[in-house]
Design a protein around this motif. Structure first.
Motif, PDB file in Angstrom:
ATOM      1  N   THR A  37       0.777  -1.242   0.092  1.00 42.29           N
ATOM      2  CA  THR A  37       0.033  -0.017   0.083  1.00 42.29           C
ATOM      3  C   THR A  37       0.883   1.163   0.041  1.00 42.29           C
ATOM      4  N   LEU A  38       1.993   1.362   0.861  1.00 47.84           N
ATOM      5  CA  LEU A  38       2.785   2.239   0.745  1.00 47.84           C
ATOM      6  C   LEU A  38       3.617   2.676  -0.629  1.00 47.84           C
ATOM      7  N   LYS A  39       4.042   1.477  -1.230  1.00 46.25           N
ATOM      8  CA  LYS A  39       4.535   1.561  -2.449  1.00 46.25           C
ATOM      9  C   LYS A  39       3.661   2.092  -3.706  1.00 46.25           C
ATOM     10  N   ALA A  40       2.427   1.580  -3.348  1.00 42.99           N
ATOM     11  CA  ALA A  40       1.416   2.159  -4.111  1.00 42.99           C
ATOM     12  C   ALA A  40       1.046   3.673  -4.151  1.00 42.99           C
ATOM     13  N   ALA A  41       0.923   4.086  -2.848  1.00 43.86           N
ATOM     14  CA  ALA A  41       0.693   5.386  -2.687  1.00 43.86           C
ATOM     15  C   ALA A  41       1.806   6.283  -3.009  1.00 43.86           C
ATOM     16  N   PHE A  42       3.240   5.582  -2.903  1.00 41.54           N
ATOM     17  CA  PHE A  42       4.401   6.646  -3.241  1.00 41.54           C
ATOM     18  C   PHE A  42       4.367   6.701  -4.725  1.00 41.54           C
ATOM     19  N   GLU A  43       3.878   5.476  -5.277  1.00 41.39           N
ATOM     20  CA  GLU A  43       3.864   5.787  -7.114  1.00 41.39           C
ATOM     21  C   GLU A  43       2.791   6.631  -7.476  1.00 41.39           C
ATOM     22  N   GLN A  44       1.712   6.760  -6.906  1.00 38.53           N
ATOM     23  CA  GLN A  44       0.618   7.782  -7.507  1.00 38.53           C
ATOM     24  C   GLN A  44       0.806   9.073  -6.697  1.00 38.53           C
ATOM     25  N   PHE A  45       1.683   9.416  -5.245  1.00 39.24           N
ATOM     26  CA  PHE A  45       1.361  10.672  -4.911  1.00 39.24           C
ATOM     27  C   PHE A  45       2.950  11.399  -4.999  1.00 39.24           C
ATOM     28  N   GLY A  46       3.774  10.474  -5.047  1.00 39.43           N
ATOM     29  CA  GLY A  46       5.551  10.685  -4.794  1.00 39.43           C
ATOM     30  C   GLY A  46       5.802  11.275  -3.883  1.00 39.43           C
ATOM     31  N   ALA A  47       6.642  12.601  -3.622  1.00 38.57           N
ATOM     32  CA  ALA A  47       7.098  13.249  -2.547  1.00 38.57           C
ATOM     33  C   ALA A  47       6.074  13.653  -1.640  1.00 38.57           C
ATOM     34  N   ALA A  48       4.870  14.100  -2.206  1.00 33.72           N
ATOM     35  CA  ALA A  48       3.666  14.538  -1.517  1.00 33.72           C
ATOM     36  C   ALA A  48       3.154  13.904  -0.464  1.00 33.72           C
ATOM     37  N   LEU A  49       3.377  12.490  -0.538  1.00 31.88           N
ATOM     38  CA  LEU A  49       3.171  11.610   0.558  1.00 31.88           C
ATOM     39  C   LEU A  49       3.760  11.866   1.902  1.00 31.88           C
ATOM     40  N   ALA A  50       5.004  12.545   1.905  1.00 30.61           N
ATOM     41  CA  ALA A  50       5.426  13.130   3.055  1.00 30.61           C
ATOM     42  C   ALA A  50       5.080  14.435   3.538  1.00 30.61           C
ATOM     43  N   ASN A  51       4.705  14.692   4.829  1.00 30.14           N
ATOM     44  CA  ASN A  51       4.266  15.876   5.141  1.00 30.14           C
ATOM     45  C   ASN A  51       5.540  16.773   5.548  1.00 30.14           C
ATOM     46  N   THR A  52       5.856  17.727   4.921  1.00 27.67           N
ATOM     47  CA  THR A  52       7.273  18.521   5.188  1.00 27.67           C
ATOM     48  C   THR A  52       6.851  19.429   6.104  1.00 27.67           C
ATOM     49  N   ARG A  53       5.636  19.740   6.485  1.00 32.16           N
ATOM     50  CA  ARG A  53       5.218  20.905   7.458  1.00 32.16           C
ATOM     51  C   ARG A  53       4.970  20.251   8.735  1.00 32.16           C
ATOM     52  N   SER A  54       5.369  18.801   8.974  1.00 36.40           N
ATOM     53  CA  SER A  54       4.940  18.322  10.412  1.00 36.40           C
ATOM     54  C   SER A  54       6.158  18.632  11.412  1.00 36.40           C
ATOM     55  N   THR A  55       5.852  18.091  12.494  1.00 35.31           N
ATOM     56  CA  THR A  55       6.901  18.461  13.564  1.00 35.31           C
ATOM     57  C   THR A  55       7.853  17.439  13.383  1.00 35.31           C
ATOM     58  N   THR A  56       7.495  16.295  12.905  1.00 40.34           N
ATOM     59  CA  THR A  56       8.295  14.930  12.781  1.00 40.34           C
ATOM     60  C   THR A  56       9.383  15.595  11.757  1.00 40.34           C
ATOM     61  N   TRP A  57       9.075  16.145  10.565  1.00 38.58           N
ATOM     62  CA  TRP A  57       9.971  16.649   9.556  1.00 38.58           C
ATOM     63  C   TRP A  57      10.975  17.595   9.988  1.00 38.58           C
ATOM     64  N   ARG A  58      10.430  18.622  10.964  1.00 36.96           N
ATOM     65  CA  ARG A  58      10.993  19.771  11.567  1.00 36.96           C
ATOM     66  C   ARG A  58      12.345  19.055  12.436  1.00 36.96           C
ATOM     67  N   ASN A  59      11.892  18.080  13.072  1.00 35.61           N
ATOM     68  CA  ASN A  59      13.017  17.274  13.845  1.00 35.61           C
ATOM     69  C   ASN A  59      13.935  16.484  13.354  1.00 35.61           C
ATOM     70  N   LEU A  60      13.795  16.107  12.038  1.00 36.73           N
ATOM     71  CA  LEU A  60      14.488  15.295  11.330  1.00 36.73           C
ATOM     72  C   LEU A  60      16.012  16.106  11.078  1.00 36.73           C
ATOM     73  N   SER A  61      17.054  15.336  11.111  1.00 34.53           N
ATOM     74  CA  SER A  61      18.414  16.051  10.835  1.00 34.53           C
ATOM     75  C   SER A  61      18.667  16.193   9.195  1.00 34.53           C
ATOM     76  N   ASP A  62      19.427  16.944   8.656  1.00 32.35           N
ATOM     77  CA  ASP A  62      19.593  16.998   7.233  1.00 32.35           C
ATOM     78  C   ASP A  62      19.926  15.896   6.604  1.00 32.35           C
ATOM     79  N   GLU A  63      20.691  14.993   7.282  1.00 31.08           N
ATOM     80  CA  GLU A  63      20.921  13.574   6.587  1.00 31.08           C
ATOM     81  C   GLU A  63      19.822  12.876   6.589  1.00 31.08           C
ATOM     82  N   GLU A  64      18.869  12.831   7.531  1.00 34.21           N
ATOM     83  CA  GLU A  64      17.799  12.173   7.495  1.00 34.21           C
ATOM     84  C   GLU A  64      16.828  12.677   6.393  1.00 34.21           C
ATOM     85  N   ARG A  65      16.600  13.707   6.377  1.00 35.37           N
ATOM     86  CA  ARG A  65      15.844  14.273   5.291  1.00 35.37           C
ATOM     87  C   ARG A  65      16.146  14.000   3.988  1.00 35.37           C
ATOM     88  N   ALA A  66      17.521  13.808   3.671  1.00 34.40           N
ATOM     89  CA  ALA A  66      18.097  13.330   2.558  1.00 34.40           C
ATOM     90  C   ALA A  66      17.642  12.001   2.117  1.00 34.40           C
TER      91      ALA A  66
END
Length: 104
Positions: A37-66
């Protein structure tokens, strides 16, 4: 059968669950999203599947975000944009007017 992938403490997910009373809810933090399901969602939505406005995203290091988006979502399921809704093999991401029209 409608399956809603989200977080139990997400206001949008709770609102959608009230509207889609027969939906099967899966908390991605505790249960995760099935790999296919995750792979199908990624094929359909691409990088939009990740919420880059979330607290989780903001707490990631630059290495993790890459890292690749799929790898990040497996490691940090709360990073997924919510809700991800599956109905009859069709996936919907978020709760916009088009998704509401298709499901209500």
């Amino acid at each position: 059968m409608i399956t809603l992938y989200g977080l139990k403490n997400c206001d949008t997910c709770r609102k959608v669950l009230k509207l889609l009373e027969n939906a099967n809810f899966i908390d991605v933090r505790s249960e995760g999203v099935p790999e296919e399901t995750l792979k199908a969602a990624f094929e359909q939505f691409g990088a939009a599947l990740a919420n880059t406005r979330s607290t989780t995203w903001r707490n990631l290091s630059d290495e993790e975000r890459a890292k690749p988006v799929l790898e990040l979502l497996v490691e940090h399921p709360a990073l997924m944009k919510r809700p991800l809704i599956e109905q009859g093999g069709v996936l919907y991401l978020g709760w916009d007017k088009a998704t509401q029209a298709a499901l209500i």
